[in-house]
Design a protein around this motif. Structure first.
Motif, mmCIF file in Angstrom:
data_model
loop_
_atom_site.group_PDB
_atom_site.id
_atom_site.type_symbol
_atom_site.label_atom_id
_atom_site.label_comp_id
_atom_site.label_asym_id
_atom_site.label_seq_id
_atom_site.Cartn_x
_atom_site.Cartn_y
_atom_site.Cartn_z
ATOM 1 N N VAL A 64 0.812 -1.219 0.000
ATOM 2 C CA VAL A 64 0.000 0.000 0.000
ATOM 3 C C VAL A 64 0.846 1.271 0.000
ATOM 4 O O VAL A 64 0.319 2.369 -0.147
ATOM 5 C CB VAL A 64 -0.978 0.021 1.192
ATOM 6 N N ARG A 65 2.150 1.118 0.182
ATOM 7 C CA ARG A 65 3.052 2.277 0.125
ATOM 8 C C ARG A 65 4.455 1.756 -0.113
ATOM 9 O O ARG A 65 4.830 0.681 0.381
ATOM 10 C CB ARG A 65 3.015 3.065 1.441
ATOM 11 N N ALA A 66 5.238 2.519 -0.880
ATOM 12 C CA ALA A 66 6.608 2.099 -1.182
ATOM 13 C C ALA A 66 7.560 3.281 -1.065
ATOM 14 O O ALA A 66 7.235 4.398 -1.487
ATOM 15 C CB ALA A 66 6.696 1.506 -2.587
ATOM 16 N N VAL A 67 8.714 3.030 -0.488
ATOM 17 C CA VAL A 67 9.807 3.991 -0.455
ATOM 18 C C VAL A 67 10.811 3.561 -1.514
ATOM 19 O O VAL A 67 11.359 2.457 -1.453
ATOM 20 C CB VAL A 67 10.483 4.037 0.926
ATOM 21 N N LEU A 68 11.030 4.411 -2.505
ATOM 22 C CA LEU A 68 11.842 4.059 -3.664
ATOM 23 C C LEU A 68 13.103 4.918 -3.728
ATOM 24 O O LEU A 68 13.046 6.131 -3.505
ATOM 25 C CB LEU A 68 11.039 4.258 -4.954
ATOM 26 N N ALA A 69 14.202 4.289 -4.044
ATOM 27 C CA ALA A 69 15.453 5.017 -4.231
ATOM 28 C C ALA A 69 15.469 5.708 -5.593
ATOM 29 O O ALA A 69 14.943 5.179 -6.582
ATOM 30 C CB ALA A 69 16.635 4.062 -4.116
ATOM 31 N N LEU A 70 16.077 6.872 -5.632
ATOM 32 C CA LEU A 70 16.222 7.634 -6.865
ATOM 33 C C LEU A 70 17.698 7.887 -7.142
ATOM 34 O O LEU A 70 18.529 7.795 -6.247
ATOM 35 C CB LEU A 70 15.484 8.974 -6.761
ATOM 36 N N LYS A 71 17.994 8.227 -8.381
ATOM 37 C CA LYS A 71 19.353 8.580 -8.783
ATOM 38 C C LYS A 71 19.352 9.973 -9.411
ATOM 39 O O LYS A 71 18.306 10.447 -9.872
ATOM 40 C CB LYS A 71 19.899 7.558 -9.792
ATOM 41 N N PRO A 72 20.518 10.631 -9.438
ATOM 42 C CA PRO A 72 20.589 11.891 -10.186
ATOM 43 C C PRO A 72 20.296 11.634 -11.667
ATOM 44 O O PRO A 72 20.652 10.584 -12.208
ATOM 45 C CB PRO A 72 22.048 12.331 -9.992
ATOM 46 N N ALA A 73 19.670 12.587 -12.302
ATOM 47 C CA ALA A 73 19.355 12.426 -13.721
ATOM 48 C C ALA A 73 20.629 12.317 -14.535
ATOM 49 O O ALA A 73 21.539 13.145 -14.386
ATOM 50 C CB ALA A 73 18.523 13.600 -14.210
ATOM 51 N N PRO A 74 20.754 11.302 -15.393
ATOM 52 C CA PRO A 74 21.959 11.151 -16.216
ATOM 53 C C PRO A 74 21.898 12.071 -17.433
ATOM 54 O O PRO A 74 20.837 12.615 -17.773
ATOM 55 C CB PRO A 74 21.882 9.680 -16.637
ATOM 56 N N PRO A 75 23.012 12.241 -18.131
ATOM 57 C CA PRO A 75 22.982 12.967 -19.410
ATOM 58 C C PRO A 75 22.104 12.227 -20.416
ATOM 59 O O PRO A 75 21.834 11.030 -20.270
ATOM 60 C CB PRO A 75 24.450 12.969 -19.865
ATOM 61 N N GLU A 76 21.670 12.941 -21.445
ATOM 62 C CA GLU A 76 20.902 12.271 -22.497
ATOM 63 C C GLU A 76 21.781 11.240 -23.207
ATOM 64 O O GLU A 76 22.980 11.465 -23.419
ATOM 65 C CB GLU A 76 20.381 13.289 -23.515
ATOM 66 N N GLN A 77 21.159 10.126 -23.557
ATOM 67 C CA GLN A 77 21.949 9.054 -24.141
ATOM 68 C C GLN A 77 22.060 9.195 -25.662
ATOM 69 O O GLN A 77 21.201 9.787 -26.316
ATOM 70 C CB GLN A 77 21.351 7.693 -23.782
ATOM 71 N N LEU A 78 23.137 8.621 -26.189
ATOM 72 C CA LEU A 78 23.317 8.463 -27.625
ATOM 73 C C LEU A 78 23.346 6.966 -27.937
ATOM 74 O O LEU A 78 23.851 6.174 -27.141
ATOM 75 C CB LEU A 78 24.621 9.106 -28.100
ATOM 76 N N ALA A 79 22.823 6.602 -29.106
ATOM 77 C CA ALA A 79 22.677 5.192 -29.447
ATOM 78 C C ALA A 79 23.339 4.882 -30.785
ATOM 79 O O ALA A 79 23.653 5.783 -31.579
ATOM 80 C CB ALA A 79 21.199 4.816 -29.509
ATOM 81 N N LEU A 80 23.548 3.597 -31.010
ATOM 82 C CA LEU A 80 23.945 3.109 -32.329
ATOM 83 C C LEU A 80 23.164 1.844 -32.647
ATOM 84 O O LEU A 80 22.660 1.164 -31.753
ATOM 85 C CB LEU A 80 25.460 2.846 -32.418
ATOM 86 N N ALA A 81 23.068 1.548 -33.935
ATOM 87 C CA ALA A 81 22.461 0.304 -34.402
ATOM 88 C C ALA A 81 23.503 -0.437 -35.234
ATOM 89 O O ALA A 81 24.165 0.161 -36.096
ATOM 90 C CB ALA A 81 21.221 0.588 -35.241
ATOM 91 N N ALA A 82 23.653 -1.731 -34.956
ATOM 92 C CA ALA A 82 24.611 -2.562 -35.697
ATOM 93 C C ALA A 82 23.875 -3.751 -36.294
ATOM 94 O O ALA A 82 23.162 -4.472 -35.585
ATOM 95 C CB ALA A 82 25.732 -3.033 -34.777
ATOM 96 N N GLU A 83 24.058 -3.935 -37.607
ATOM 97 C CA GLU A 83 23.408 -5.042 -38.311
ATOM 98 C C GLU A 83 24.382 -6.203 -38.444
ATOM 99 O O GLU A 83 25.559 -5.998 -38.773
ATOM 100 C CB GLU A 83 22.942 -4.586 -39.690
ATOM 101 N N PHE A 84 23.877 -7.425 -38.205
ATOM 102 C CA PHE A 84 24.725 -8.616 -38.239
ATOM 103 C C PHE A 84 24.124 -9.676 -39.156
ATOM 104 O O PHE A 84 22.890 -9.783 -39.264
ATOM 105 C CB PHE A 84 24.882 -9.207 -36.839
ATOM 106 N N PRO A 85 24.988 -10.485 -39.790
ATOM 107 C CA PRO A 85 24.494 -11.554 -40.661
ATOM 108 C C PRO A 85 24.058 -12.800 -39.895
ATOM 109 O O PRO A 85 23.516 -13.714 -40.495
ATOM 110 C CB PRO A 85 25.702 -11.857 -41.555
ATOM 111 N N SER A 86 24.309 -12.839 -38.576
ATOM 112 C CA SER A 86 23.911 -13.996 -37.782
ATOM 113 C C SER A 86 23.713 -13.582 -36.331
ATOM 114 O O SER A 86 24.306 -12.595 -35.859
ATOM 115 C CB SER A 86 24.959 -15.109 -37.854
ATOM 116 N N VAL A 87 22.874 -14.356 -35.647
ATOM 117 C CA VAL A 87 22.679 -14.152 -34.215
ATOM 118 C C VAL A 87 23.985 -14.395 -33.464
ATOM 119 O O VAL A 87 24.322 -13.677 -32.515
ATOM 120 C CB VAL A 87 21.558 -15.079 -33.699
#
Length: 471
Positions: free
Chosen positions: A206-229
């Motif tokens: 009925v109630r929860a105490v949750l830990a928080l973290k400082p906000a991180p920087p915005e993330q950057l991503a990449l995509a990699a294509e592979f010919p096999s798993v």
């Protein structure tokens, strides 16, 4: 039924008690397939812990089972109604009670939606990391019930790592407080962790105490294509072995890639057999992406596309977010598995799943939180075709068996519920079953909390129950 409604009304407002049969039916199930559901006697919508205490005291006095529910976005049938039960929906207990930027905690009620909390703490420069794919609908209480994860688990961990303390209404109506508000605390047994992932079978949060973290920087991503798993999974192993800490490391197999292409016209090559998505929210994400890009290329990636901005990153990650709806569009029904294996066995898990799909003549797409080995095979089938439905269920079971053979677990974040309770004893072994049943008996001696979930009450799981292989 008359006594039940009468006693509930003694401690609840009239609007908190729903008795219309059509309304009750609308609360019968979560989002899982192949999970039995019964017909509840009543649905109750408490707004305070005192309301929940009254409901449980009434249930205990009349020996009526209780099924706790959040937003019903679960995928294991844990929130499905049972015949004659009280469905206890916590969605009206949706207050964010406190956000403390000094102690970096939030105090919330169970009906708070994950995305609502995330946005509220972000306004104060804080971050609540657990982000299930249903974060715009799922509630914190449901996240706690299934110990849910999300895309950021590889770096930030799962819900259990952020729950510091709980207020829980026990089966007999008593209110138990566990845990703390402090950064440290080892006083007594860790009852807080015991309730996280218990799927409403030990008490009502009925109630929860949750830990928080400082906000991180915005993330950057990449995509990699592979010919096999295999090549993509080799890259995953290299990335983790070299000590990189991506904020996201996701994998889609060729079936998922082609489904997303069909739905979203993403323009990914049809020859792509695996798509790996990596992101960093470090002070210098571009440098981290360059290092990971080199590892992907060395592992056999045919193309690596890094993003130059957060907006570009969101476009790259769109394919992963589309995976489930794209696979759901292939057939009228899906079963979503949740097998987690050691990262080193990830390729064996995906290749084995592909072999199972071929064996049963089914379409099974796999997306995975590759950074922590959590795979989500999605079995696509037509439930109206009895033979195809049978093959879907058998393939689902073989996928879980494969996960155990590889030293994994039948569920990484979705829970056991109804869907996987036949498999729980196989994973835990007879001693584990005995101990856990003992814990259940301490907290719920009458067996009123979420009966028929997690455990199969008709199966005592005797000493001949096999334990999982320790590979």
């Amino acid at each position: 039924m008359g006594d039940l409604i009468k006693q509930l009304r003694e401690g609840l407002p009239a609007e908190a008690i729903l008795t219309d049969p059509d309304v009750i039916r609308s609360y019968a199930t979560d989002m899982a397939s192949f999970c039995a559901a019964g017909t509840a006697a009543v649905v109750v919508l408490p707004r305070t812990p005192a309301h929940v205490q009254h409901i449980m005291r009434t249930a205990t006095a009349l020996r009526v089972p209780v099924v706790p529910q959040g937003a019903r976005t679960g995928l294991s049938g844990a929130a499905n109604a049972t015949d004659g039960c009280i469905v206890l929906s916590l969605v009206k207990m949706d207050r964010i009670i406190e956000i403390d930027p000094v102690d970096r905690i939030a105090v919330v009620e169970p009906g708070v939606v994950n995305a609502v909390l995330s946005r509220a703490v972000a306004e104060q420069g804080l971050y609540y990391p657990p982000d299930p794919s249903s974060w715009e609908q799922c509630t914190i209480g449901g996240n706690i019930g299934t110990a849910s994860g999300g895309l950021c688990c590889v770096k930030y961990g799962v819900t259990a790592e952020y729950v510091l303390g709980l207020d829980v209404v026990l089966a007999d109506g008593r209110l138990l407080s566990t845990g703390r508000r402090t950064a440290k605390g080892v006083a007594g047994y860790d009852l807080t962790r015991l309730f996280v992932g218990s799927e409403g079978s030990l008490g009502i949060v009925v109630r929860a105490v949750l830990a928080l973290k400082p906000a991180p920087p915005e993330q950057l991503a990449l995509a990699a294509e592979f010919p096999s798993v295999a090549a993509a999974c080799a890259a995953v192993c290299d990335i983790m072995a070299r000590g990189h800490a991506p904020s996201l490391l996701e994998l889609m197999d060729g079936t998922s890639v082609r489904a997303v292409n069909a739905m979203g016209h993403m323009g990914l090559p049809e020859s792509t057999e695996a798509l790996l998505l990596a992101a960093f929210d470090t002070p210098d994400p571009a440098a981290d992406l360059a290092a990971v890009a080199a590892l992907c290329t060395a592992a056999g990636a045919t193309e690596v596309v890094p993003a130059d901005s957060p907006a570009e990153s969101d476009l790259l990650l769109q394919a992963r977010r589309m995976t489930l709806p794209a696979l759901e569009a292939l057939k009228p029904a899906t079963m979503i598995d949740d097998v987690c294996v050691p990262r080193s066995r990830l390729a064996a898990m995906l290749d084995g799943t592909a072999a199972i799909a071929e064996k049963y003549g089914l379409t099974i797409g796999v997306c995975a939180h590759a950074g922590d080995g959590n795979t989500h095979p999605v079995v696509c089938f037509d439930a109206a075709d009895a033979d195809e439905a049978r093959r879907a269920r058998e393939s689902f079971d073989e996928i879980m068996a494969l996960g155990l053979e590889l030293g994994g677990t039948i569920t990484g974040e979705h829970g056991v519920g109804v869907l996987k309770k036949d498999w729980l004893a196989r994973e835990l072994g007879p001693v584990g079953v005995e101990v856990q049943r003992g814990i259940k008996a301490v907290f719920d001696p009458l067996g009123l909390l979420n009966p028929g979930k997690v455990w199969d009450e008709t199966d005592p799981a005797g000493p001949d129950t096999p334990s999982r292989p320790r590979t």
